[in-house]
Scaffold this active site. Structure first.
Site, PDB file in Angstrom:
ATOM      1  N   ASP A 228      50.631  21.487  58.251  1.00 57.13           N
ATOM      2  CA  ASP A 228      50.696  20.695  59.953  1.00 57.13           C
ATOM      3  C   ASP A 228      51.382  21.508  60.957  1.00 57.13           C
ATOM      4  O   ASP A 228      52.220  22.391  60.697  1.00 57.13           O
ATOM      5  CB  ASP A 228      51.232  19.844  59.549  1.00 57.13           C
ATOM      6  CG  ASP A 228      50.935  19.118  58.049  1.00 57.13           C
ATOM      7  OD1 ASP A 228      48.983  19.131  57.808  1.00 57.13           O
ATOM      8  OD2 ASP A 228      51.815  18.730  57.566  1.00 57.13           O
ATOM      9  N   ASP A 267      45.710  21.958  58.095  1.00 57.80           N
ATOM     10  CA  ASP A 267      45.547  20.693  57.981  1.00 57.80           C
ATOM     11  C   ASP A 267      46.135  20.070  58.512  1.00 57.80           C
ATOM     12  O   ASP A 267      45.013  20.031  59.786  1.00 57.80           O
ATOM     13  CB  ASP A 267      46.880  20.980  56.773  1.00 57.80           C
ATOM     14  CG  ASP A 267      46.800  20.265  55.606  1.00 57.80           C
ATOM     15  OD1 ASP A 267      46.132  19.359  55.829  1.00 57.80           O
ATOM     16  OD2 ASP A 267      47.758  19.681  55.426  1.00 57.80           O
ATOM     17  N   ASP A 271      51.561  15.551  61.078  1.00 55.60           N
ATOM     18  CA  ASP A 271      51.509  14.487  59.947  1.00 55.60           C
ATOM     19  C   ASP A 271      53.183  14.010  58.899  1.00 55.60           C
ATOM     20  O   ASP A 271      54.419  14.311  60.124  1.00 55.60           O
ATOM     21  CB  ASP A 271      51.294  15.419  58.460  1.00 55.60           C
ATOM     22  CG  ASP A 271      49.613  15.427  58.334  1.00 55.60           C
ATOM     23  OD1 ASP A 271      49.157  14.941  59.187  1.00 55.60           O
ATOM     24  OD2 ASP A 271      49.269  15.652  56.996  1.00 55.60           O
ATOM     25  N   ARG A 321      41.508  10.976  61.183  1.00 62.08           N
ATOM     26  CA  ARG A 321      43.346  10.472  61.230  1.00 62.08           C
ATOM     27  C   ARG A 321      43.616  10.779  62.888  1.00 62.08           C
ATOM     28  O   ARG A 321      44.010  11.869  62.986  1.00 62.08           O
ATOM     29  CB  ARG A 321      43.334  12.046  60.073  1.00 62.08           C
ATOM     30  CG  ARG A 321      43.183  11.736  58.848  1.00 62.08           C
ATOM     31  CD  ARG A 321      43.868  12.653  57.775  1.00 62.08           C
ATOM     32  NE  ARG A 321      43.138  12.645  56.693  1.00 62.08           N
ATOM     33  CZ  ARG A 321      43.921  13.520  55.922  1.00 62.08           C
ATOM     34  NH1 ARG A 321      44.593  14.539  56.072  1.00 62.08           N
ATOM     35  NH2 ARG A 321      42.799  13.615  54.682  1.00 62.08           N
TER      36      ARG A 321
HETATM   37 CA    CA Z   1      49.616  18.383  55.655  1.00 59.66          CA
END
Ligand code: CA
Ligand code: CA
Length: 447
Positions: A228, A267, A271, A321
């Site tokens: 991330d 990714d 996060d 997301r």
């Molecule tokens: Ca991640």
């Protein structure tokens, strides 16, 4: 405002002497140190305002604002950033000013590193990997194992050592205005530490050279990546403010497919997982990205944490997301979501509430293009809640929760177990957000 040098007091003269010694020491260590201008609240010494979201609770979020001159750094290269971050277990307050763009994929001498450089010496090659784990011969019931998977993991470890930056407690990482400050190709890892500020930075091109094939992920298998741009794991009191997150310049539309599945090198953008808690995410721009913000990485994360406030951000060209929330009490307000497909990034949904997440979503603005479905702005697993109010779709007050529930068999619960109290900047109308956020969010706004 900084005092002109001819009016500096005796006290600040003394501070300059200390600073000069620190500069001399640090120049020897290859790190440029700037004088901490104590007594004025410049960009680098700003702290999260009172009641500004979950990160303001308890001790609040001050980052490295108490740093002395010896722990105030200006960095422009990967090696300088690594040095300035120091040990992940050193809790001495530090301010790290990033000047210009730091390319994470460079060696200690600043030489560009490619995926081939990381793979070198491991025995990994994509063609050999694809041959070894082709579903037609390897099957679809188990994760890759054996020579090529070991080689892939070894190459991935080499890249991780280079591009992952571990941020210690009591740190502010702030971009220097006017320099295009940011990190390209890297991951800021804020893990098991408290009190971190990340501001005024562009995070771009965070890419995994070595995605892993997982034939058991989903119906058709998936290629999964590791990094991330900013990752919070067990982190508390984190303020991420005025940053820009983007996949550019390599967009997902350029990803090839192997085994019929997208070879995904990205990714998350930001996060927040593994019982992270007390986080405020404000005035950022998230753009050109798929899996953007995970809050909780598993449905079995323990309850009582993952409390996050997300306000005054722009989300544009995001597939999903934004965020996906699990377990925690999450307040999402005054955001602008533009779900128009951008550069091939077609929105699946904006907010997902699952694993009993308690989401309050109020006074957000969605721009939905002609033919777009209001029922698809949210998502859930039937256990998560979204208490919505004051949300606008194309300028009209819309019950986005009711629209989702009318079209889904896994209804969102519409009541939550808490009432947000840390809401200092909450605007009661979302009407002007598309205009006001355009000039008040992302990197390069702050001076
Ligand atoms: Ca991640
Ligand atoms: Ca329903």
């Amino acid at each position: 405002m900084a005092a002109p040098s001819h009016r500096r007091s005796l006290r600040s003269r003394r501070a300059l002497v200390v600073s000069a010694a620190a500069v001399a020491a640090a120049v020897g260590a290859g790190v440029v140190v700037m004088n901490a201008n104590a007594g004025t609240v410049d960009l680098y010494h700003q702290t999260l305002a009172a009641k500004d979201g979950w990160a303001s609770s308890g001790t609040g979020t001050t980052g490295g604002t108490k740093a002395d001159a010896a722990h105030t750094f200006t960095v422009s290269t990967r090696a300088q950033l690594v040095k300035a971050l120091g040990s992940a277990s050193d809790t001495t307050p530090r301010i790290i000013k990033i000047k210009g763009t730091i390319d994470a994929n460079t060696d200690d001498a600043g030489k560009k590193l490619t995926c081939a450089d990381y793979a070198s010496g491991t025995g990994y090659s994509l063609s050999a990997y694809l041959k070894a784990y082709d579903p037609s011969s390897y099957g679809t019931s188990k994760l890759p194992s054996g020579t090529q998977e070991k080689a892939r993991a070894a190459a991935q470890t080499k890249q991780a050592k280079n591009i992952v930056f571990k941020v210690p407690a009591n740190t502010s990482v702030v971009g220097v205005p006017g320099t295009g400050a940011g990190i390209s190709g890297g991951m800021l890892q804020i893990q098991n530490v408290d009190n971190v500020v990340v501001r005024n930075l562009t995070f771009a091109a965070t890419e995994d050279c070595f995605p892993q094939w997982d034939p058991t992920d989903g119906d058709d298998g998936n290629w999964n990546s590791n990094y991330d741009s900013v990752t919070l794991r067990g982190a508390t009191h984190v303020w991420a403010d005025h940053n820009t997150f983007t996949d550019a310049p390599h967009l997902d539309s350029a990803n090839p497919k192997y085994y019929g599945r997208e070879y995904q090198i990205h990714d998350g953008a930001l996060d927040i997982t593994k019982s992270s808690d007390l986080v405020t995410v404000s005035r950022n721009q998230f753009t050109n990205h798929d899996k953007t913000m995970l809050i909780g990485s598993s449905d079995s994360e323990p309850s009582g944490k993952l409390r996050v406030s997300i306000h005054h951000n722009i989300w544009k060209g995001i597939v999903q997301r934004a965020p996906l929330a699990r377990v925690g009490q999450v307040h999402i307000y005054n955001n602008y979501y533009d779900v128009t497909t951008l550069n091939g990034y077609a929105t699946q949904y904006s907010i997902n509430s699952r694993a009993k997440a308690q989401v309050v979503a109020e006074n957000n603005y969605w721009k939905v293009p002609t033919g777009g479905k209001v029922a698809k702005l949210l998502s859930g697993d039937g256990t998560g809640a979204v208490k919505g109010s004051g949300n606008l779709v194309n300028g009209t007050v819309t019950d986005v929760v009711a629209a989702y529930n009318a079209a889904s068999s896994k209804d969102l619960k519409t009541t939550v177990n808490w009432t947000p109290a840390l809401t200092s900047g909450l605007e009661t109308s979302a009407k002007n957000l598309p205009t006001t956020l355009a000039t008040t969010t992302g990197a390069s706004v702050l001076k």
